[in-house]
Each structure stands twice: as structure tokens, then as C-alpha cells.
Design an enzyme around this catalytic site. Sequence first.
Site, PDB file in Angstrom:
ATOM      1  CB  SER A  86       6.124  28.020  -4.151  1.00 61.34           C
ATOM      2  OG  SER A  86       5.571  28.982  -5.213  1.00 61.34           O
ATOM      3  CE1 TYR A 103       9.342  32.604  -3.139  1.00 59.61           C
ATOM      4  CE2 TYR A 103       8.307  31.379  -4.930  1.00 59.61           C
ATOM      5  CZ  TYR A 103       7.985  31.411  -3.737  1.00 59.61           C
ATOM      6  OH  TYR A 103       6.832  31.329  -2.925  1.00 59.61           O
ATOM      7  CG  ASN A 117       5.585  29.774   6.570  1.00 60.08           C
ATOM      8  OD1 ASN A 117       5.171  29.409   5.615  1.00 60.08           O
ATOM      9  ND2 ASN A 117       6.166  30.864   7.235  1.00 60.08           N
TER      10      ASN A 117
END
Length: 244
Positions: free
Chosen positions: A139, A152, A87
Site C-alpha cells: 500500500s 497497517y 491480496n
Amino acid sequence: MENRVVLITGGAGGIGAAAAHLFAEKGASVVVADYVEEAGKTAVETLPEVADGHLFVQVDVSDSSSVKAMVEKVVEHFGKIDVLINNAGITRDAMLRKMTEEDWHRVINVNLNGVYYCTREVAPLMIEEGSGVIINTSSVVGVHGNIGQTNYAATKSAVIGMTKTWAKELGPKGIRVNAVAPGFINTNMVATVPEKVIGQLVEKVPLRRLGKAEDVGKAYVYLASDDASYINGTVLEVTGGLTL
Ligand code: CAA
Ligand code: NAI
């Protein structure tokens, strides 16, 4: 979750801390593994009590020797790891033209290399046990991209690729591997997003709100549980319908 040992990287803050609480409520022993020591220790102290207790381990997931030491400490303390939740994650947002190589590498090192290092160390223990669950945090940005997040997005797409690969490699050994792809969740990470952008985002969410850390924590708990025993290699979006 009783008698299960759940290792949550980035467990000191945001989604990880909420998940730690939910797992402990269900009777699991939680290992909060995080870079920040004080918040990590506090997170562990405030968890609901369970028979075998909980543990804080300081780790930098982007450093393979630190990850190795973390796993050694957990095994010394609990003797096993039943659930690994990869995580921990960071952002260093900038438009492509302005993104520095340092921003690029830092995000790759934590969000991509970190997931690889942790899984590489933990998977052999699970193989030995003949069971285990691995959950990787991707994500919505890894599926759909996002302005200002070249680094990211690259890592969160890569996490999906690794999830599917490990689901195939480790499934025959009794280990399930899944990913969760949250939308915009109200934690420190989203606090860096300009207010104007947040306003536009919430408008696009049919539920008209940001997610809560618990919304994602509950998805982790479900995927880790035996209720999800035939769910393997999937990407569970927890977005309030943002991408519809
Ligand atoms: N949608 C539409 N337009 C956007 C936008 C967005 N998401 N983000 C930026 N823009 C636009 C701006 O409005 C601006 O337009 P104008 O030039 O017409 O005014 C232009 O792009 C340049 O933006 P900035 O002036 O903000 O440029 P900057 O260089 O100062 O900052 C940035 C760029 C750092 C990317 C900043 O815009 C930013 O932080 N954007 C948000 C990035 C984001 O959404 N991050 C998510 C973090 S949470 C997370 O990552 C968790 C997860 O998994 C979802
Ligand atoms: P957060 O910033 O609130 O918490 C992240 C935690 O990870 C912190 O406790 C931090 O200390 C820890 N961490 C950071 N770098 C570390 C490292 N090198 N080693 C060990 N620990 C480290 O962020 P949040 O929102 O809780 O994010 C958790 C995960 O969810 C991340 O992987 C993030 O990318 C992902 N995510 C978050 C979304 C959001 O909107 N908040 C949306 C989609 C995914």
C-alpha cells in the site's frame, strides 16, 4: 493466461474480485480464496467461463493450518499454482494512543503472517515447476505511512521487505516476486475512512479521483503476464500520483 492457475486471496471482494474477473477474461482458471463463503462462491459463479473452470476455497490466511488445507485443495483440483496473489488484507485504524493490542495483532496476523503462510506453502510447488509469479499487495501507506494506521503501515512495509527478499531467493528458481502499492481505491476498505479525510485525500491526487478496483487488478494482470518477464522485486505504485 490460458491454462494458468491464479490463486487470489481475498478474491471475494473489492480489488481481489475485480482481479479475478480480469484474469478469467484472459483465460486463466481462478481460485478465489476468501474468508467469506457466500460472497466467494458468488464471485466464482459470475466469472467468465474457461476450459478448466474456477474454484472457491474458504480460508483464513491468518491461520497456518487453514492455509495449508487451502493449498492442498487447489493442488488436488488443478495440480499446480502458477500465480499467487497475496491480496487479502484488513484495517483496524486508530491513533497510536488508542490502538488496542487486539487491533495490532489482528492486522499483523492477517496482513503480515497471512502473506508469509501463503507464500511458504505455495513457493515449493513453484520451485518444483521451475516457474511462477508471486504478487504481494502492499500500500502507499507501507511506503509513506498514514495517520491512524500504525498496525497497517507496519504490515504493508513488511510486505515490501518480504517481496524483495523472495525476489532474491526465488528468482534463481524461475519465480518472479513483485509488490503492488495501491493508493486509495474505492472498495469497502476505504468506506471506513471519514468523509472529511477522503475529501482531503482526493484533493491531493493529481487525477482527482479515488482508484477503481480494476485499476489495481490490471496491474496484477500485467505483473503476472509474460510481458513483465524481466520485472522482479519491484514495488509498482498505483496511486493516481497521490505521492508526487
Ligand atoms: N489527515 C489529517 N488529519 C487527520 C487525518 C488525516 N488523514 N486523520 C485524522 N486526522 C485528524 C482529525 O481531523 C482530528 O483532528 P482534530 O482533533 O483537529 O479535529 C484528529 O486527527 C483526530 O482524528 P479523529 O477525531 O478522527 O480521531 P478518532 O480517534 O475518532 O479517529 C481515526 C481516528 C480512526 C484514525 C480516524 O481519524 C480515521 O479513520 N482516519 C482515517 C485513517 C485512514 O486514512 N485509513 C485508511 C483506510 S483505507 C486503507 O488503509 C487502504 C490503503 O492501503 C490506502
Ligand atoms: P476489501 O475489504 O474490499 O476486500 C478484502 C477481502 O479480503 C475481502 O473479501 C475479505 O473477506 C478478505 N479477507 C479479509 N481477511 C481475510 C482472511 N483472514 N482470510 C482470507 N480472506 C480475508 O479490501 P480491498 O480494498 O479489496 O483490499 C485488497 C488488498 O488491497 C488489501 O491487502 C488491502 O490492504 C490492499 N489495499 C487496498 C487499498 C484500498 O484503498 N482499498 C489501498 C492499498 C492497498
